[in-house]
Design a protein around this motif. Structure first.
Motif, PDB file in Angstrom:
ATOM      1  N   MET A   1       0.847  -1.158   0.000  1.00 11.28           N
ATOM      2  CA  MET A   1       0.000   0.000   0.000  1.00 11.28           C
ATOM      3  C   MET A   1       0.900   1.231   0.000  1.00 11.28           C
ATOM      4  SD  MET A   1      -2.991   1.454   2.528  1.00 11.28           S
ATOM      5  CE  MET A   1      -3.607  -0.010   3.134  1.00 11.28           C
ATOM      6  N   GLY A   2       0.648   2.130  -0.900  1.00 12.86           N
ATOM      7  CA  GLY A   2       1.477   3.322  -1.034  1.00 12.86           C
ATOM      8  C   GLY A   2       0.963   4.482  -0.210  1.00 12.86           C
ATOM      9  N   SER A   3       1.789   5.479  -0.076  1.00  7.57           N
ATOM     10  CA  SER A   3       1.420   6.673   0.662  1.00  7.57           C
ATOM     11  C   SER A   3       0.653   7.635  -0.252  1.00  7.57           C
ATOM     12  CB  SER A   3       2.683   7.361   1.186  1.00  7.57           C
ATOM     13  OG  SER A   3       2.363   8.602   1.762  1.00  7.57           O
ATOM     14  N   PRO A   4      -0.355   8.325   0.278  1.00  4.10           N
ATOM     15  CA  PRO A   4      -1.074   9.296  -0.546  1.00  4.10           C
ATOM     16  C   PRO A   4      -0.262  10.575  -0.786  1.00  4.10           C
ATOM     17  CG  PRO A   4      -1.947   9.314   1.669  1.00  4.10           C
ATOM     18  CD  PRO A   4      -0.954   8.186   1.599  1.00  4.10           C
ATOM     19  N   ILE A   5       0.862  10.704  -0.093  1.00  2.00           N
ATOM     20  CA  ILE A   5       1.713  11.887  -0.254  1.00  2.00           C
ATOM     21  C   ILE A   5       2.710  11.600  -1.368  1.00  2.00           C
ATOM     22  CG2 ILE A   5       3.364  13.420   0.862  1.00  2.00           C
ATOM     23  CD1 ILE A   5       2.033  12.649   3.530  1.00  2.00           C
ATOM     24  N   ALA A   6       2.672  12.435  -2.408  1.00  2.00           N
ATOM     25  CA  ALA A   6       3.559  12.216  -3.553  1.00  2.00           C
ATOM     26  C   ALA A   6       4.924  12.859  -3.340  1.00  2.00           C
ATOM     27  CB  ALA A   6       2.903  12.764  -4.822  1.00  2.00           C
ATOM     28  N   SER A   7       4.959  13.967  -2.608  1.00  2.00           N
ATOM     29  CA  SER A   7       6.213  14.676  -2.430  1.00  2.00           C
ATOM     30  C   SER A   7       6.253  15.322  -1.053  1.00  2.00           C
ATOM     31  CB  SER A   7       6.342  15.763  -3.506  1.00  2.00           C
ATOM     32  OG  SER A   7       7.467  16.566  -3.257  1.00  2.00           O
ATOM     33  N   TRP A   8       7.455  15.354  -0.461  1.00  2.00           N
ATOM     34  CA  TRP A   8       7.628  15.972   0.840  1.00  2.00           C
ATOM     35  C   TRP A   8       8.193  17.389   0.720  1.00  2.00           C
ATOM     36  CZ3 TRP A   8       5.660  13.959   5.154  1.00  2.00           C
ATOM     37  CH2 TRP A   8       5.336  12.615   5.142  1.00  2.00           C
ATOM     38  N   ASP A   9       8.282  17.911  -0.494  1.00  2.00           N
ATOM     39  CA  ASP A   9       8.796  19.264  -0.701  1.00  2.00           C
ATOM     40  C   ASP A   9       7.851  20.278  -0.068  1.00  2.00           C
ATOM     41  OD1 ASP A   9      10.965  18.352  -2.087  1.00  2.00           O
ATOM     42  OD2 ASP A   9       9.961  18.476  -4.036  1.00  2.00           O
ATOM     43  N   GLY A  10       8.394  21.158   0.735  1.00  2.00           N
ATOM     44  CA  GLY A  10       7.599  22.208   1.369  1.00  2.00           C
ATOM     45  C   GLY A  10       6.821  21.733   2.583  1.00  2.00           C
ATOM     46  N   ALA A  11       7.097  20.532   3.061  1.00  2.00           N
ATOM     47  CA  ALA A  11       6.390  20.030   4.235  1.00  2.00           C
ATOM     48  C   ALA A  11       6.828  20.806   5.474  1.00  2.00           C
ATOM     49  CB  ALA A  11       6.668  18.544   4.420  1.00  2.00           C
ATOM     50  N   GLU A  12       5.886  21.090   6.346  1.00  2.00           N
ATOM     51  CA  GLU A  12       6.164  21.816   7.571  1.00  2.00           C
ATOM     52  C   GLU A  12       5.527  21.087   8.740  1.00  2.00           C
ATOM     53  OE1 GLU A  12       4.954  25.870   7.354  1.00  2.00           O
ATOM     54  OE2 GLU A  12       5.888  26.189   5.409  1.00  2.00           O
ATOM     55  N   ALA A  13       6.025  21.334   9.918  1.00  2.00           N
ATOM     56  CA  ALA A  13       5.463  20.743  11.128  1.00  2.00           C
ATOM     57  C   ALA A  13       4.944  21.855  12.026  1.00  2.00           C
ATOM     58  CB  ALA A  13       6.526  19.932  11.861  1.00  2.00           C
ATOM     59  N   TYR A  14       3.780  21.623  12.598  1.00  2.00           N
ATOM     60  CA  TYR A  14       3.186  22.575  13.527  1.00  2.00           C
ATOM     61  C   TYR A  14       3.018  21.882  14.869  1.00  2.00           C
ATOM     62  CZ  TYR A  14       2.092  25.412   9.472  1.00  2.00           C
ATOM     63  OH  TYR A  14       2.183  26.170   8.344  1.00  2.00           O
ATOM     64  N   PHE A  15       3.619  22.426  15.887  1.00  2.00           N
ATOM     65  CA  PHE A  15       3.499  21.885  17.229  1.00  2.00           C
ATOM     66  C   PHE A  15       2.567  22.799  18.013  1.00  2.00           C
ATOM     67  CE2 PHE A  15       7.652  20.577  15.680  1.00  2.00           C
ATOM     68  CZ  PHE A  15       7.563  19.212  15.865  1.00  2.00           C
ATOM     69  N   THR A  16       1.385  22.297  18.300  1.00  2.00           N
ATOM     70  CA  THR A  16       0.413  23.111  19.019  1.00  2.00           C
ATOM     71  C   THR A  16       0.520  22.845  20.508  1.00  2.00           C
ATOM     72  OG1 THR A  16      -1.262  21.413  18.764  1.00  2.00           O
ATOM     73  CG2 THR A  16      -1.184  23.118  17.072  1.00  2.00           C
ATOM     74  N   GLY A  17       0.338  23.856  21.298  1.00  2.00           N
ATOM     75  CA  GLY A  17       0.364  23.719  22.743  1.00  2.00           C
ATOM     76  C   GLY A  17       1.743  23.870  23.350  1.00  2.00           C
ATOM     77  N   PHE A  18       2.775  23.785  22.565  1.00  2.00           N
ATOM     78  CA  PHE A  18       4.119  23.901  23.110  1.00  2.00           C
ATOM     79  C   PHE A  18       4.425  25.353  23.421  1.00  2.00           C
ATOM     80  CE2 PHE A  18       8.698  24.588  22.566  1.00  2.00           C
ATOM     81  CZ  PHE A  18       9.150  23.744  23.553  1.00  2.00           C
ATOM     82  N   GLY A  19       4.823  25.632  24.626  1.00  2.00           N
ATOM     83  CA  GLY A  19       5.171  26.983  25.014  1.00  2.00           C
ATOM     84  C   GLY A  19       3.987  27.844  25.386  1.00  2.00           C
ATOM     85  N   GLY A  20       2.790  27.304  25.304  1.00  2.00           N
ATOM     86  CA  GLY A  20       1.605  28.067  25.671  1.00  2.00           C
ATOM     87  C   GLY A  20       1.316  27.939  27.152  1.00  2.00           C
ATOM     88  N   TYR A  21       0.205  28.496  27.542  1.00  2.00           N
ATOM     89  CA  TYR A  21      -0.175  28.458  28.951  1.00  2.00           C
ATOM     90  C   TYR A  21      -1.060  27.250  29.272  1.00  2.00           C
ATOM     91  CZ  TYR A  21      -4.699  30.268  27.486  1.00  2.00           C
ATOM     92  OH  TYR A  21      -5.914  30.424  26.889  1.00  2.00           O
ATOM     93  N   THR A  22      -1.507  26.513  28.283  1.00  2.00           N
ATOM     94  CA  THR A  22      -2.442  25.419  28.505  1.00  2.00           C
ATOM     95  C   THR A  22      -1.863  24.303  29.377  1.00  2.00           C
ATOM     96  OG1 THR A  22      -3.478  25.925  26.396  1.00  2.00           O
ATOM     97  CG2 THR A  22      -3.991  23.794  27.355  1.00  2.00           C
TER      98      THR A  22
END
Length: 55
Positions: A1-22
């Protein structure tokens, strides 16, 4: 089974909650609720003991 992602160019990561007050808010709330439960339980046990001594 293949991945639906064809290319990883321009991929970014978002870490939510890190460094916040939550996380700090939940930690403080958990500590406060724990202390409150201990105080409430201690008060209830003291009153129950006093009632049992009167009987």
């Amino acid at each position: 089974m293949g991945s639906p992602i064809a290319s990883w160019d321009g991929a970014e990561a978002y870490f939510t909650g890190f460094g916040g007050y939550t996380p700090a808010f939940f930690l403080i709330a958990a500590i406060a609720f724990t202390i409150g439960a201990i105080v409430y339980g201690s008060k209830h046990e003291s009153e129950a003991y006093e009632r049992s001594e009167l009987d």
